[in-house]
Design an enzyme around this catalytic site. Structure first.
Site, short mmCIF file in Angstrom:
data_model
loop_
_atom_site.label_atom_id
_atom_site.label_comp_id
_atom_site.label_asym_id
_atom_site.label_seq_id
_atom_site.Cartn_x
_atom_site.Cartn_y
_atom_site.Cartn_z
N SER A 130 0.96 -1.07 -0.14
CA SER A 130 0.16 -0.12 0.03
C SER A 130 0.88 1.26 -0.11
CB SER A 130 -0.95 -0.07 1.24
OG SER A 130 -1.56 1.34 1.30
N TYR B 261 -0.78 -0.69 10.53
CA TYR B 261 -0.88 -0.81 9.29
C TYR B 261 0.24 -0.42 8.31
CZ TYR B 261 -3.11 -1.17 4.61
OH TYR B 261 -3.37 -1.58 3.33
#
Length: 176
Positions: A134, A147
């Site tokens: 990501s 995350y």
């Protein structure tokens, strides 16, 4: 096998592909894989695993034994796409160790474990590993420290594997 991702189609020589995920973009990609004739796809949600093109396997990628069963079941493959991810928005203060371990287990350890376990077949077939990270792993975002750390670690793992496996297995990372 063919992978479809965001309007682009990637074709790979061979006839097998494994895709791992829990929900989100991976579920959408499963339908594309099925449409384009992928032979094997490992899915956590069997509701999309219909028809002869996709073989479904249930399991929690945070469970090491489930990863081991997946590795044993799949055997030799051409492409491994690690598309699983856990994202739970929480401030640093609200992020407990259970969240840290769960996110790291699915977002980093499972891709490492699957790559390591499926490596003999990937080497034999001169395959490809695609890790879906990501932009959070590159940029960082507020209330997503766990995350972001996991996706940054996946980028680092991809780089290390790419260097180590060069000539045998191509390893790349995409950061949507």
């Amino acid at each position: 096998a063919i992978i479809y991702n965001k309007g682009e189609i990637y074709q790979y020589v061979g006839d097998e592909i494994v895709v791992s995920w829990e929900k989100g973009p991976g579920l959408r990609d499963a339908n594309c894989l099925q449409c384009f004739g992928a032979v094997k796809a490992a899915v956590a949600d069997l509701s999309i695993a219909e028809g002869p093109a996709v073989t479904g396997f249930t399991g929690d990628l945070a469970d090491r034994k489930a990863c081991d069963r997946l590795i044993e079941t799949c055997g030799d493959i051409d492409v491994l796409v690690n598309c699983a991810g856990v994202l739970e928005t929480a401030t640093v203060e609200a992020s407990g160790e259970n969240l840290w371990h769960r996110v790291m287990e699915v977002n980093v350890t499972a891709p490492w474990r699957l790559a390591r376990g499926l490596l003999p077949g990937l080497r034999r077939k001169r395959g490809v590993i695609v890790n879906v990270s990501s932009d959070a792993g590159l940029l960082g975002y507020s209330q997503n420290a766990v995350y972001c750390a996991s996706k940054g670690a996946l980028i680092g793992l991809t780089r290390a594997l790419a260097v180590e496996l060069s000539g045998d297995v191509r390893v790349l990372c995409v950061c949507p």
